[in-house]
Motif scaffolding. Structure first.
Motif, short mmCIF file in Angstrom:
data_model
loop_
_atom_site.label_atom_id
_atom_site.label_comp_id
_atom_site.label_asym_id
_atom_site.label_seq_id
_atom_site.Cartn_x
_atom_site.Cartn_y
_atom_site.Cartn_z
N LEU A 1 0.83 -1.21 0.00
CA LEU A 1 0.00 0.00 0.00
C LEU A 1 0.86 1.26 0.00
CD1 LEU A 1 -2.64 1.60 0.33
CD2 LEU A 1 -2.50 1.15 2.79
N ILE A 2 1.90 1.27 0.83
CA ILE A 2 2.79 2.43 0.91
C ILE A 2 3.37 2.75 -0.47
CG2 ILE A 2 4.97 3.28 1.84
CD1 ILE A 2 2.78 3.32 3.89
N TRP A 3 3.71 1.72 -1.24
CA TRP A 3 4.29 1.91 -2.56
C TRP A 3 3.23 1.96 -3.66
CZ3 TRP A 3 9.01 3.55 -3.37
CH2 TRP A 3 9.99 3.31 -2.41
N ASP A 4 1.96 1.95 -3.27
CA ASP A 4 0.84 1.99 -4.23
C ASP A 4 0.96 0.87 -5.25
OD1 ASP A 4 -1.53 2.94 -5.31
OD2 ASP A 4 -0.53 4.35 -6.65
N ARG A 5 1.19 -0.35 -4.75
CA ARG A 5 1.33 -1.51 -5.63
C ARG A 5 0.14 -2.46 -5.54
NH1 ARG A 5 4.54 1.46 -7.38
NH2 ARG A 5 6.75 1.07 -7.91
N LEU A 6 -0.84 -2.14 -4.72
CA LEU A 6 -2.02 -3.00 -4.63
C LEU A 6 -2.82 -2.90 -5.92
CD1 LEU A 6 -3.23 -2.28 -0.96
CD2 LEU A 6 -1.95 -4.26 -1.79
N LYS A 7 -3.33 -4.03 -6.38
CA LYS A 7 -4.07 -4.06 -7.65
C LYS A 7 -5.53 -3.64 -7.41
CE LYS A 7 -0.70 -5.32 -10.30
NZ LYS A 7 0.37 -5.09 -9.34
N THR A 8 -5.70 -2.35 -7.21
CA THR A 8 -7.04 -1.80 -7.01
C THR A 8 -7.78 -1.79 -8.35
OG1 THR A 8 -5.96 0.35 -7.18
CG2 THR A 8 -6.53 -0.41 -4.98
N ARG A 9 -9.09 -1.52 -8.29
CA ARG A 9 -9.91 -1.65 -9.50
C ARG A 9 -9.54 -0.63 -10.58
NH1 ARG A 9 -14.71 -4.86 -9.16
NH2 ARG A 9 -15.59 -3.69 -10.90
N ASP A 10 -9.00 0.51 -10.19
CA ASP A 10 -8.56 1.46 -11.22
C ASP A 10 -7.45 0.85 -12.08
OD1 ASP A 10 -6.80 1.55 -9.03
OD2 ASP A 10 -6.11 3.56 -9.55
N LYS A 11 -6.55 0.08 -11.45
CA LYS A 11 -5.49 -0.59 -12.19
C LYS A 11 -6.05 -1.78 -12.99
CE LYS A 11 -1.69 0.58 -9.03
NZ LYS A 11 -2.44 1.30 -8.00
N LEU A 12 -6.91 -2.57 -12.34
CA LEU A 12 -7.48 -3.73 -13.02
C LEU A 12 -8.31 -3.32 -14.23
CD1 LEU A 12 -8.59 -5.93 -9.97
CD2 LEU A 12 -6.54 -6.17 -11.37
N PHE A 13 -9.01 -2.19 -14.12
CA PHE A 13 -9.81 -1.68 -15.24
C PHE A 13 -8.91 -1.31 -16.41
CE2 PHE A 13 -11.87 1.92 -17.44
CZ PHE A 13 -13.01 1.26 -17.90
N ASN A 14 -7.78 -0.68 -16.09
CA ASN A 14 -6.83 -0.32 -17.16
C ASN A 14 -6.23 -1.56 -17.82
OD1 ASN A 14 -7.19 2.42 -16.72
ND2 ASN A 14 -5.53 2.55 -15.24
N TYR A 15 -6.12 -2.66 -17.04
CA TYR A 15 -5.60 -3.91 -17.59
C TYR A 15 -6.66 -4.67 -18.39
CZ TYR A 15 -1.89 -3.26 -14.08
OH TYR A 15 -0.87 -2.77 -13.31
N GLY A 16 -7.91 -4.23 -18.27
CA GLY A 16 -8.99 -4.92 -18.95
C GLY A 16 -9.55 -6.10 -18.19
N VAL A 17 -9.25 -6.17 -16.87
CA VAL A 17 -9.70 -7.29 -16.04
C VAL A 17 -11.12 -7.07 -15.53
CG1 VAL A 17 -9.25 -8.61 -13.93
CG2 VAL A 17 -7.35 -7.85 -15.37
N CYS A 18 -11.44 -5.81 -15.18
CA CYS A 18 -12.75 -5.48 -14.63
C CYS A 18 -13.56 -4.65 -15.62
CB CYS A 18 -12.61 -4.71 -13.32
SG CYS A 18 -11.93 -5.68 -11.97
N ALA A 19 -14.89 -4.75 -15.48
CA ALA A 19 -15.79 -4.01 -16.38
C ALA A 19 -15.86 -2.53 -16.02
CB ALA A 19 -17.18 -4.62 -16.34
N ASP A 20 -15.54 -2.18 -14.77
CA ASP A 20 -15.54 -0.78 -14.35
C ASP A 20 -14.47 -0.59 -13.28
OD1 ASP A 20 -16.74 -1.00 -11.52
OD2 ASP A 20 -18.27 -2.02 -12.71
N ASN A 21 -14.28 0.67 -12.88
CA ASN A 21 -13.24 0.97 -11.89
C ASN A 21 -13.81 1.52 -10.59
OD1 ASN A 21 -14.10 3.47 -12.67
ND2 ASN A 21 -12.12 4.18 -13.48
N LEU A 22 -15.09 1.27 -10.34
CA LEU A 22 -15.75 1.82 -9.15
C LEU A 22 -15.42 1.00 -7.90
CD1 LEU A 22 -19.27 2.71 -10.60
CD2 LEU A 22 -17.29 4.22 -10.22
#
Length: 230
Positions: A87-108
């Motif tokens: 978290l400190i290094w902002d490396r957690l795969k949050t939905r904003d990142k997953l959305f950019n990767y095309g993994v999630c349908a949205d980033n909410l």
């Protein structure tokens, strides 16, 4: 330290042939990396080789971090430390990142659905997670309105003079981050959202068990009673 010889030659002067084994190539690669780091191969000519001396020559003096003490706190559960470090290094795969990767349908946000799920939103701008943080701080008896993962430990360090309690607080904050991330993963992949009470109960059990098992007989009666009374 004894000098290493490869095929009868000092390894510091050894040139890697194409047919060399993987191990030999790795040794020589490390040699070249050391030379590049020191911008000179002069250390090859020394009569004796010292790992410690070369390490001191190639290491760089990094700036001291403000978070290392509470991230790598000895009372924190290792997996809690790791998630907090991510978290400190902002490396957690949050939905904003997953959305950019095309993994999630949205980033909410998986909890509130009202904002983009970023690390800053999860810890702790989200209404759901903010309620959990309030419950966590109330359990610890900490009277602070700070909601930042970086500012809360700083406040603890300045306002708590007892080292054991300070380490327990650090471990609890790390555990809180882990519980939120675990609940978030359940929300994303299992479509199940835990209750605040359930998260807090799980955190309390994990933290107390960890501290009692790590401290053992070294824990004073006063500290033990305080911990168990939490």
């Amino acid at each position: 330290m004894h000098t290493i010889y490869i095929e009868g030659k000092n390894w510091l002067h050894y040139q890697t042939p194409l047919a060399a084994s993987w191990a030999i190539k790795c040794i020589c690669k490390a040699k070249h990396a050391c030379s590049d780091a020191m911008n000179s191969p002069s250390w090859h000519t020394k009569s004796r080789y010292s790992i410690k001396e070369v390490y001191n020559l190639i290491q760089t003096q990094a700036d001291k971090t403000q978070w290392a003490r509470y991230v790598w706190n000895r009372l924190s559960i290792p997996k809690h430390r790791f998630i907090l470090w991510m978290l400190i290094w902002d490396r957690l795969k949050t939905r904003d990142k997953l959305f950019n990767y095309g993994v999630c349908a949205d980033n909410l946000c998986s909890f509130c659905g009202d904002a983009v799920e970023t690390s800053a939103h999860l810890f702790f701008d989200c209404v759901y997670n903010k309620r959990f943080l309030v419950a966590l701080l109330a359990w610890l008896g900490l009277n602070t309105h700070r909601t930042s993962v970086s500012l809360i430990p700083h406040w603890i360090r300045r306002n708590c003079r007892i080292s054991f309690k300070r380490e327990v607080f650090y471990a609890s904050i790390a555990g809180g981050v882990y519980q939120i991330w675990k609940a978030r993963n359940s929300a994303v992949w299992d479509h199940s959202v835990s209750t605040i009470e359930g998260l807090l109960h799980s955190l309390q059990s994990d933290v107390k068990h960890r501290i009692l098992s790590v401290s053992g007989k070294k824990l004073s009666d006063v500290d033990r009673e305080w911990l168990l009374a939490l």
